[in-house]
Enzyme design. Structure first.
Site, short mmCIF file in Angstrom:
data_model
loop_
_atom_site.label_atom_id
_atom_site.label_comp_id
_atom_site.label_asym_id
_atom_site.label_seq_id
_atom_site.Cartn_x
_atom_site.Cartn_y
_atom_site.Cartn_z
N THR A 1 0.82 -1.21 0.00
CA THR A 1 0.00 0.00 0.00
C THR A 1 0.86 1.26 0.00
O THR A 1 1.70 1.45 0.87
CB THR A 1 -0.91 0.02 1.24
OG1 THR A 1 -1.55 -1.24 1.38
CG2 THR A 1 -1.95 1.12 1.13
N ASP B 1 4.12 -9.14 5.17
CA ASP B 1 4.82 -9.79 4.07
C ASP B 1 6.21 -9.19 3.91
O ASP B 1 6.36 -7.98 3.83
CB ASP B 1 4.02 -9.64 2.77
CG ASP B 1 4.58 -10.46 1.62
OD1 ASP B 1 5.27 -11.46 1.91
OD2 ASP B 1 4.33 -10.11 0.45
#
Length: 291
Positions: A114, A235
């Site tokens: 993001t 992640d």
């Protein structure tokens, strides 16, 4: 009576709110979605294909992740003017086999989610044409990565392309993992190259930063530089720890310049990061580390 991009420009200039773009997989959809990211949207997700059970199941995870990321995002007012042009990575990784020729050539592995599209633009635009070879995972649906790579290629001194299997990692070139596929760094003798693979979602993503980082730890070791940028979730955190343990230099974007501080923060909490830096100086740190 406005189209969606015009509305997005106006809302981000007057009353900025987190926006998630749900786009078709068509080429024109990819171009519009990239413009939306330039105008201030924080995430892209692909419209699910009717009749594809696995795609719908994956989309459920990705939609939830996108909404959570948007809820945590820090958005800033944008000018309304037009901008120019949970599985482990072991399920995808394989073990190195055979002896490898010694090499000192550096490889830079970058992971982002993001807010990463604009962060990558800032970082890559600051690199000279002879920068060390770069491999990138940006969480993004298929079709969008090709348009994203083409956009960056037109803006940067280095060349940027969507990666294909067996592409060589070269100085002055960045390879971006294709959407919906994992990308691994591998080595044959002194040559670094990438392997593009299908496989399950890893850390709720495909491509996964963890898959790239863990492959960089195994095949590049102390010749690697790892960079984790803005993004939601964890992640890349475990993969960055493996990179650091293998002798790589590891860098995380700082909280102040992140849209979402999730991924860098998770890597920091695992003691996987050597340096925490604001986005504008990361390119310089990469050049220093890759000398």
């Amino acid at each position: 009576r406005m189209d969606s991009l015009t509305f997005l420009q106006k809302i981000m200039a007057q009353h900025p709110i987190p926006v998630v773009i749900c786009s078709s997989l068509a080429e024109e959809g990819a171009q519009s979605a990239l413009k939306a990211l330039e105008y201030g949207a924080v995430e892209i997700i692909a419209k699910p294909r009717v009749g594809s059970k696995q795609f719908l199941e994956d989309s459920r995870l990705m939609l939830c992740q996108a909404v959570k990321a948007a809820a945590a995002a820090r958005v800033q007012p944008r000018s309304s003017h037009t901008v120019e042009s949970k599985l482990m990575a072991d399920s995808v990784l394989s073990r190195p086999t055979g002896a490898m020729i010694e090499t000192t050539e550096k490889v830079v592995a970058i992971g982002a989610s993001t807010g990463g599209t604009e962060a990558l633009k800032v970082l890559l635009e600051a690199l000279p044409a002879n920068a060390a070879g770069i491999v990138i995972v940006q969480h993004m649906p298929e079709m969008f990565t090709r348009a994203f790579a083409a956009r960056l290629d037109g803006l940067c001194q280095i060349s940027v392309k969507e990666a294909e299997s067996n592409d060589t990692v070269l100085r002055g070139r960045a390879l971006i993992a294709p959407g919906n596929h994992h990308m691994l760094l591998k080595r044959s003798g002194a040559r670094y190259y990438v392997d593009i693979k299908e496989g399950p979602l890893v850390c709720r993503h495909r491509p996964s930063v963890d898959v790239l980082f863990r492959s960089a730890a195994r095949y590049a070791g102390q010749n690697a530089v790892g960079v984790i940028l803005t993004g939601m979730g964890d992640d890349g955190a475990n993969g960055m720890l493996e990179m650091k343990q293998a002798g790589a230099v590891t860098i995380a974007q700082d909280e102040e310049t992140c849209v979402v501080f999730g991924m860098p923060n998770e890597a920091i909490k695992r003691n996987a990061v050597d340096r925490i830096l604001p986005l504008p100086v990361i390119a310089g740190a990469i050049l220093t580390a890759a000398k």
